[in-house]
Design a protein around this motif. Structure first.
Motif, PDB file in Angstrom:
ATOM      1  N   ILE A 250       0.822  -1.211   0.000  1.00 45.48           N
ATOM      2  CA  ILE A 250       0.000   0.000   0.000  1.00 45.48           C
ATOM      3  C   ILE A 250       0.857   1.263   0.000  1.00 45.48           C
ATOM      4  O   ILE A 250       0.520   2.254  -0.654  1.00 45.48           O
ATOM      5  CB  ILE A 250      -0.949   0.007   1.215  1.00 45.48           C
ATOM      6  CG1 ILE A 250      -1.840  -1.232   1.189  1.00 45.48           C
ATOM      7  CG2 ILE A 250      -1.792   1.273   1.248  1.00 45.48           C
ATOM      8  CD1 ILE A 250      -2.749  -1.307  -0.017  1.00 45.48           C
ATOM      9  N   ASP A 251       1.988   1.266   0.722  1.00 45.34           N
ATOM     10  CA  ASP A 251       2.830   2.463   0.820  1.00 45.34           C
ATOM     11  C   ASP A 251       3.307   2.928  -0.542  1.00 45.34           C
ATOM     12  O   ASP A 251       3.438   4.132  -0.790  1.00 45.34           O
ATOM     13  CB  ASP A 251       4.043   2.178   1.720  1.00 45.34           C
ATOM     14  CG  ASP A 251       3.677   2.187   3.193  1.00 45.34           C
ATOM     15  OD1 ASP A 251       2.521   2.554   3.501  1.00 45.34           O
ATOM     16  OD2 ASP A 251       4.525   1.821   4.021  1.00 45.34           O
ATOM     17  N   CYS A 252       3.605   1.984  -1.412  1.00 46.65           N
ATOM     18  CA  CYS A 252       4.167   2.354  -2.713  1.00 46.65           C
ATOM     19  C   CYS A 252       3.115   2.536  -3.802  1.00 46.65           C
ATOM     20  O   CYS A 252       3.234   3.417  -4.643  1.00 46.65           O
ATOM     21  CB  CYS A 252       5.160   1.290  -3.172  1.00 46.65           C
ATOM     22  SG  CYS A 252       6.695   1.303  -2.230  1.00 46.65           S
ATOM     23  N   PHE A 253       2.096   1.700  -3.797  1.00 42.41           N
ATOM     24  CA  PHE A 253       1.193   1.664  -4.933  1.00 42.41           C
ATOM     25  C   PHE A 253      -0.240   2.071  -4.606  1.00 42.41           C
ATOM     26  O   PHE A 253      -1.082   2.106  -5.491  1.00 42.41           O
ATOM     27  CB  PHE A 253       1.192   0.257  -5.553  1.00 42.41           C
ATOM     28  CG  PHE A 253       2.552  -0.182  -6.015  1.00 42.41           C
ATOM     29  CD1 PHE A 253       3.116   0.352  -7.160  1.00 42.41           C
ATOM     30  CD2 PHE A 253       3.280  -1.110  -5.291  1.00 42.41           C
ATOM     31  CE1 PHE A 253       4.368  -0.044  -7.583  1.00 42.41           C
ATOM     32  CE2 PHE A 253       4.539  -1.511  -5.712  1.00 42.41           C
ATOM     33  CZ  PHE A 253       5.083  -0.979  -6.858  1.00 42.41           C
ATOM     34  N   GLY A 254      -0.528   2.370  -3.345  1.00 41.76           N
ATOM     35  CA  GLY A 254      -1.875   2.799  -3.001  1.00 41.76           C
ATOM     36  C   GLY A 254      -2.851   1.638  -2.926  1.00 41.76           C
ATOM     37  O   GLY A 254      -2.490   0.470  -3.049  1.00 41.76           O
ATOM     38  N   ASP A 255      -4.117   1.989  -2.758  1.00 44.12           N
ATOM     39  CA  ASP A 255      -5.144   0.963  -2.572  1.00 44.12           C
ATOM     40  C   ASP A 255      -5.583   0.342  -3.887  1.00 44.12           C
ATOM     41  O   ASP A 255      -5.946  -0.822  -3.942  1.00 44.12           O
ATOM     42  CB  ASP A 255      -6.370   1.568  -1.872  1.00 44.12           C
ATOM     43  CG  ASP A 255      -6.021   2.005  -0.457  1.00 44.12           C
ATOM     44  OD1 ASP A 255      -5.278   1.284   0.199  1.00 44.12           O
ATOM     45  OD2 ASP A 255      -6.497   3.078  -0.045  1.00 44.12           O
ATOM     46  N   THR A 256      -5.612   1.152  -4.959  1.00 44.31           N
ATOM     47  CA  THR A 256      -6.140   0.645  -6.226  1.00 44.31           C
ATOM     48  C   THR A 256      -5.142   0.891  -7.339  1.00 44.31           C
ATOM     49  O   THR A 256      -4.638   1.993  -7.517  1.00 44.31           O
ATOM     50  CB  THR A 256      -7.462   1.352  -6.584  1.00 44.31           C
ATOM     51  OG1 THR A 256      -7.241   2.767  -6.637  1.00 44.31           O
ATOM     52  CG2 THR A 256      -8.533   1.036  -5.554  1.00 44.31           C
ATOM     53  N   ILE A 257      -4.862  -0.133  -8.086  1.00 36.80           N
ATOM     54  CA  ILE A 257      -4.003  -0.032  -9.263  1.00 36.80           C
ATOM     55  C   ILE A 257      -4.759  -0.629 -10.444  1.00 36.80           C
ATOM     56  O   ILE A 257      -5.164  -1.787 -10.406  1.00 36.80           O
ATOM     57  CB  ILE A 257      -2.675  -0.804  -9.066  1.00 36.80           C
ATOM     58  CG1 ILE A 257      -1.837  -0.141  -7.990  1.00 36.80           C
ATOM     59  CG2 ILE A 257      -1.899  -0.876 -10.375  1.00 36.80           C
ATOM     60  CD1 ILE A 257      -1.268   1.203  -8.377  1.00 36.80           C
ATOM     61  N   GLU A 258      -4.992   0.165 -11.475  1.00 32.87           N
ATOM     62  CA  GLU A 258      -5.683  -0.350 -12.649  1.00 32.87           C
ATOM     63  C   GLU A 258      -4.714  -1.163 -13.491  1.00 32.87           C
ATOM     64  O   GLU A 258      -3.594  -0.744 -13.753  1.00 32.87           O
ATOM     65  CB  GLU A 258      -6.245   0.804 -13.486  1.00 32.87           C
ATOM     66  CG  GLU A 258      -7.384   1.531 -12.811  1.00 32.87           C
ATOM     67  CD  GLU A 258      -8.039   2.519 -13.742  1.00 32.87           C
ATOM     68  OE1 GLU A 258      -8.157   2.218 -14.933  1.00 32.87           O
ATOM     69  OE2 GLU A 258      -8.424   3.591 -13.269  1.00 32.87           O
ATOM     70  N   ASP A 259      -5.146  -2.340 -13.890  1.00 33.48           N
ATOM     71  CA  ASP A 259      -4.324  -3.204 -14.732  1.00 33.48           C
ATOM     72  C   ASP A 259      -4.784  -3.020 -16.172  1.00 33.48           C
ATOM     73  O   ASP A 259      -5.802  -3.557 -16.587  1.00 33.48           O
ATOM     74  CB  ASP A 259      -4.492  -4.658 -14.287  1.00 33.48           C
ATOM     75  CG  ASP A 259      -3.511  -5.581 -14.987  1.00 33.48           C
ATOM     76  OD1 ASP A 259      -2.631  -5.059 -15.689  1.00 33.48           O
ATOM     77  OD2 ASP A 259      -3.631  -6.806 -14.829  1.00 33.48           O
TER      78      ASP A 259
END
Length: 537
Positions: free
Chosen positions: A34-43
């Motif tokens: 979570i620290d690096c990429f946040g809660d949501t990452i769109e693929d």
């Protein structure tokens, strides 16, 4: 090519080498996702084929880490672990058999060169690296090199043949022959001056960080992939619940990708018509001789390119995937058609629904045209009501209602009453407000930023290096006579000039935003000066 971010990859599918690289270089991210990429990452799936020698991340729009520079994104200036210079990518390449014995090379950790030989023994080739500075390139085999040069020779022979055939025509009797000549010249110049792209027509050019062009390409990928997956909800959503940038441009590029892949072909099809449209406009107001002179200037001599009076400038901006070239071309086609209507209402009343549809499409692509379109369509609306031509009036109204498509989108997906975009009244768009002008007129005080913006605005009209603008503005002023304001073919020009001009005193003062103003102002001024000269003679 397949691209994965370590922010959404399944670690179990990684090779040991990739996993070791990630653990060593990004231990905090590995331990705390979570620290690096946040809660949501769109693929986002990328299925385009990139036929380039240089496969650098920074040269491929759809793979760039623009998430670090666009406003409102997850990583904008608030991530202390990853940024655009060290963001980790996992790149997987697959090649057709014709590429066998070629080499795909890259600089390991941006230092040591490492090459992988392409052959049938490996199913895919994995490259591990970080940041946009990854340097990846393809050393082609002899067969590929031979094919490339063979095709280049064929293209050169075809080019010479076409030029020879064009030379045999009499330009005086076939003025339109200048259109393909200028088109070939412009495409050649653009291709030569963009050496990072192998073929201008093969792929979209690299778009600079944070630019509108990159965003439209990114959103168009989502739209195209949603359409291919028959996911029509995401197709209509267009990547945003509430539009911020131009509503229609993402769909235009998305349709272009669906039809033609990763190239500018739909742009080209539309812009091929531009010289015909411009010349039709000139022939309404000028003799054929004057029109031809203006067309030669427009096609071959970009002396007034900052005013948009240059075919080259339209191509230059469409390579940036900006909305103006397409939107303005469609608007000018509608303008010519509506001038014909103003000139002879009875003959062109049946075509009004299509003309109205063209205007609304141009507005959805570029909302700053909406004010001009509204006032241009008022007289046709009243005319159809007066003539009781209810059939055409019904079609006309339905065509006009398409302008509310962005509003319906924003209501449905974002539950917000936004006519076009949420950017309309933001500081990024409205640079000076009515309150600022009132403050300036009442106590002669205004902030430094607003004053600087006003200076930039007036530079667009009064620039010591663009003296021709003085004559154009002077021509407009002396044309303001009652007899001209009642002239049916001049009324549309006045409408466009004044509706575009008043917007300019509030919006971002970029020159491309008022190309339509300058073109109509040029036509009106020249028409005024020519008529004065005729009277004096």
């Amino acid at each position: 090519m397949k691209v994965q971010s370590f922010g959404n990859v399944n670690f179990q599918n990684l090779s040991n080498e990739s996993l070791d690289f990630y653990k060593q270089n990004y231990p905090i991210c590995f331990e705390n996702y979570i620290d690096c990429f946040g809660d949501t990452i769109e693929d986002i799936k990328i299925t385009d084929k990139f036929k380039r020698n240089f496969l650098n991340i920074s040269n491929i729009n759809e793979l760039r880490s623009n998430i670090f520079t666009s406003p409102g994104t997850t990583y904008q200036n608030n991530n202390k672990y990853v940024n655009k210079k060290n963001y980790p990518y996992l790149l997987i390449f697959k090649f057709p058999k014709i590429y066998n014995d070629s080499k795909i090379c890259y600089f390991e950790n941006n230092l040591n060169k490492r090459c992988l030989i392409v052959n049938d023994t490996a199913n895919y080739y994995e490259i591990i690296g970080s940041g946009e500075s990854n340097k990846i390139f393809l050393e082609q085999n002899l067969l590929l090199i031979f094919i490339k040069y063979f095709i280049s020779i064929l293209v050169l022979i075809s080019y010479v043949f076409i030029l020879k055939q064009l030379y045999n025509f009499k330009i005086r009797n076939n003025f339109e022959i200048l259109y393909p000549i200028s088109l070939i010249l412009i495409l050649t110049i653009i291709s030569i001056t963009n050496i990072e792209n192998i073929n201008f027509l093969n792929s979209y050019f690299y778009q600079y960080p944070g630019g509108d062009g990159y965003l439209y390409l990114f959103q168009a990928n989502i739209i195209a992939e949603s359409f291919k997956d028959l996911n029509f909800i995401d197709f209509l959503r267009g990547d945003k619940d509430i539009f911020y940038h131009m509503p229609g441009m993402r769909y235009f590029v998305g349709i272009e990708k669906i039809l033609y892949g990763n190239g500018y072909y739909l742009h080209l099809i539309i812009l091929i018509f531009l010289p015909f449209i411009i010349r039709k406009l000139f022939l309404i107001y000028f003799s054929e001789k004057v029109s031809n002179i203006l067309m030669v200037l427009f096609l071959l001599f970009p002396l007034m390119h900052h005013m948009g009076f240059s075919y080259y400038q339209y191509f230059r901006y469409f390579t940036k995937v900006f909305a103006e070239p397409v939107a303005y071309t469609i608007f000018l086609l509608a303008l010519v058609r509506i001038i014909y209507f103003y000139k002879k209402s009875n003959a062109y009343s049946d075509t009004l629904p299509f003309t109205c549809l063209l205007l609304t499409i141009s507005c959805i692509l570029r909302p700053n045209l909406s004010s001009s379109s509204f006032f241009l369509l008022l007289f046709p609306l009243f005319y159809l009501i007066q003539q009781k031509n209810y059939k055409i009036l019904t079609y006309f109204i339905f065509a006009g209602l398409t302008i509310f498509l962005p509003l319906f989108h924003n209501l449905y997906f974002g539950k917000s009453f936004v006519l076009f975009t949420g950017a309309v009244f933001t500081d990024a768009n409205i640079k000076i407000t009515l309150r600022d002008y009132f403050q300036l007129l009442s106590n002669f005080e205004i902030s430094y930023e607003k004053r600087s913006m006003m200076i930039e605005m007036f530079k667009n009209f009064f620039n010591p290096f663009e003296v021709h603008k003085y004559f154009i503005v002077f021509g407009i002023l002396i044309s303001l006579r009652i007899v001209n304001l009642k002239n049916n073919i001049l009324i549309p020009l006045y409408i466009v000039i004044f509706t575009q001009l008043y917007l300019f005193f509030f919006l971002n003062p970029g020159p491309r935003y008022i190309w339509i103003f300058w073109l109509c102002a040029l036509v009106l001024s020249l028409h005024t000066f020519i008529n004065i000269r005729k009277k004096n003679i």
